[in-house]
Motif scaffolding. Structure first.
Motif, PDB file in Angstrom:
ATOM      1  N   SER A  16       0.815  -1.217   0.000  1.00 61.02           N
ATOM      2  CA  SER A  16       0.000   0.000   0.000  1.00 61.02           C
ATOM      3  C   SER A  16       0.848   1.267   0.000  1.00 61.02           C
ATOM      4  O   SER A  16       0.313   2.359  -0.042  1.00 61.02           O
ATOM      5  CB  SER A  16      -0.922  -0.005   1.221  1.00 61.02           C
ATOM      6  OG  SER A  16      -0.144  -0.012   2.409  1.00 61.02           O
ATOM      7  N   GLU A  17       2.141   1.113   0.034  1.00 59.58           N
ATOM      8  CA  GLU A  17       3.045   2.267   0.033  1.00 59.58           C
ATOM      9  C   GLU A  17       3.443   2.681  -1.380  1.00 59.58           C
ATOM     10  O   GLU A  17       4.273   3.553  -1.549  1.00 59.58           O
ATOM     11  CB  GLU A  17       4.311   1.944   0.835  1.00 59.58           C
ATOM     12  CG  GLU A  17       4.046   1.722   2.305  1.00 59.58           C
ATOM     13  CD  GLU A  17       3.576   2.981   3.022  1.00 59.58           C
ATOM     14  OE1 GLU A  17       4.217   4.036   2.868  1.00 59.58           O
ATOM     15  OE2 GLU A  17       2.560   2.899   3.725  1.00 59.58           O
ATOM     16  N   ARG A  39      13.091   1.836  -2.316  1.00 59.08           N
ATOM     17  CA  ARG A  39      12.804   2.422  -0.999  1.00 59.08           C
ATOM     18  C   ARG A  39      14.093   2.561  -0.194  1.00 59.08           C
ATOM     19  O   ARG A  39      14.363   3.604   0.401  1.00 59.08           O
ATOM     20  CB  ARG A  39      11.780   1.550  -0.272  1.00 59.08           C
ATOM     21  CG  ARG A  39      11.258   2.123   1.029  1.00 59.08           C
ATOM     22  CD  ARG A  39      10.184   1.230   1.656  1.00 59.08           C
ATOM     23  NE  ARG A  39       8.955   1.240   0.866  1.00 59.08           N
ATOM     24  CZ  ARG A  39       8.468   0.196   0.201  1.00 59.08           C
ATOM     25  NH1 ARG A  39       9.081  -0.962   0.231  1.00 59.08           N
ATOM     26  NH2 ARG A  39       7.342   0.312  -0.487  1.00 59.08           N
ATOM     27  N   TYR A  46      11.850   7.451  -5.044  1.00 63.25           N
ATOM     28  CA  TYR A  46      10.395   7.359  -5.041  1.00 63.25           C
ATOM     29  C   TYR A  46       9.844   6.823  -6.355  1.00 63.25           C
ATOM     30  O   TYR A  46       8.674   6.498  -6.465  1.00 63.25           O
ATOM     31  CB  TYR A  46       9.776   8.736  -4.800  1.00 63.25           C
ATOM     32  CG  TYR A  46      10.094   9.318  -3.457  1.00 63.25           C
ATOM     33  CD1 TYR A  46       9.420   8.888  -2.319  1.00 63.25           C
ATOM     34  CD2 TYR A  46      11.070  10.298  -3.310  1.00 63.25           C
ATOM     35  CE1 TYR A  46       9.702   9.411  -1.068  1.00 63.25           C
ATOM     36  CE2 TYR A  46      11.362  10.832  -2.066  1.00 63.25           C
ATOM     37  CZ  TYR A  46      10.679  10.386  -0.961  1.00 63.25           C
ATOM     38  OH  TYR A  46      10.962  10.907   0.274  1.00 63.25           O
ATOM     39  N   LEU A 105       6.585   5.256  -5.306  1.00 57.60           N
ATOM     40  CA  LEU A 105       6.435   5.002  -3.876  1.00 57.60           C
ATOM     41  C   LEU A 105       5.826   6.224  -3.202  1.00 57.60           C
ATOM     42  O   LEU A 105       5.942   7.359  -3.691  1.00 57.60           O
ATOM     43  CB  LEU A 105       7.790   4.678  -3.252  1.00 57.60           C
ATOM     44  CG  LEU A 105       8.465   3.403  -3.786  1.00 57.60           C
ATOM     45  CD1 LEU A 105       9.841   3.231  -3.164  1.00 57.60           C
ATOM     46  CD2 LEU A 105       7.591   2.187  -3.533  1.00 57.60           C
ATOM     47  N   LYS A 106       5.186   5.993  -2.078  1.00 62.86           N
ATOM     48  CA  LYS A 106       4.532   7.055  -1.321  1.00 62.86           C
ATOM     49  C   LYS A 106       5.505   8.215  -1.101  1.00 62.86           C
ATOM     50  O   LYS A 106       6.654   8.005  -0.724  1.00 62.86           O
ATOM     51  CB  LYS A 106       4.068   6.504   0.022  1.00 62.86           C
ATOM     52  CG  LYS A 106       3.250   7.468   0.823  1.00 62.86           C
ATOM     53  CD  LYS A 106       2.733   6.802   2.082  1.00 62.86           C
ATOM     54  CE  LYS A 106       1.899   7.768   2.881  1.00 62.86           C
ATOM     55  NZ  LYS A 106       1.387   7.102   4.090  1.00 62.86           N
TER      56      LYS A 106
END
Length: 187
Positions: A3-4, A49, A54, A88-89
């Motif tokens: 979810s990231e 990460r 990102y 990515l978040k």
């Protein structure tokens, strides 16, 4: 992926390909097992990460196999093909909706100027059907006029970072007015 992050995969991808291994191992280069592909995607996202990136992806096409020597398994700047890219978040990026088909160049430049690094796993590339050969996707919107307009918009936004050249050749996209773009990023 978790979810990231979010992953974009084109509908014309055929398989994942290992860029490493000897030429006699051509049959073993194809990765078609869903669990293995899922694991490779997850590992690439995790490496991104850990590197502080990102935005992530893989080599631009299966043809890069002939250049892969193993000394540079990862890249932290450059181009990630829009056929398979992940965010990515916290990426802080958005697509320019005026651009029809050169979105991957735009997002790579936007990432370079905002986040400075990306994470590219050069050990793998996605095999996809050739652009301009099938229906679906951007086929009904993409043509020589939109290609030229996209390049113009990219040059307005990023100046000399955007380089163009003739494709040449005999593939359908060469006849359809596709414009070859390369990036000359300052970092």
């Amino acid at each position: 992926m978790d979810s990231e992050g979010i992953l974009f995969l084109d509908d014309d991808l055929e398989y994942l390909c290992r860029c490493y291994g000897g030429t006699d191992e051509a049959a073993t280069r194809k990765v078609t097992d869903a669990e293995m592909i899922h694991a490779i995607i997850g590992q690439t996202a995790q490496l991104a990460r850990e590197a502080g990136a990102y935005f992530f992806g893989w080599e631009s096409s299966e043809s890069t196999i002939r250049y892969y020597g193993g000394q540079q398994p990862f890249a932290f700047t450059g181009f990630v093909n829009g056929c398979a890219m992940g965010f990515l978040k916290g990426h802080g990026l958005s697509f320019d909706e005026r651009i029809v088909a050169k979105n991957d160049y735009d997002i790579c430049c936007a990432n370079a100027f905002r986040n400075r690094i990306l994470f590219k796993d050069c050990r793998f590339a996605w095999s996809q059907r050739e652009t301009f050969t099938g229906a679906g996707g951007q086929a009904c919107h993409r043509n020589s006029v939109t290609e030229q307009r996209d390049v113009h918009l990219l040059r307005e936004k990023y100046g000399d970072v955007i380089r163009t050249g003739a494709l040449g050749g005999t593939r359908k996209r060469d006849y359809a007015g596709a414009v070859k773009v390369t990036l000359n990023l300052p970092f």
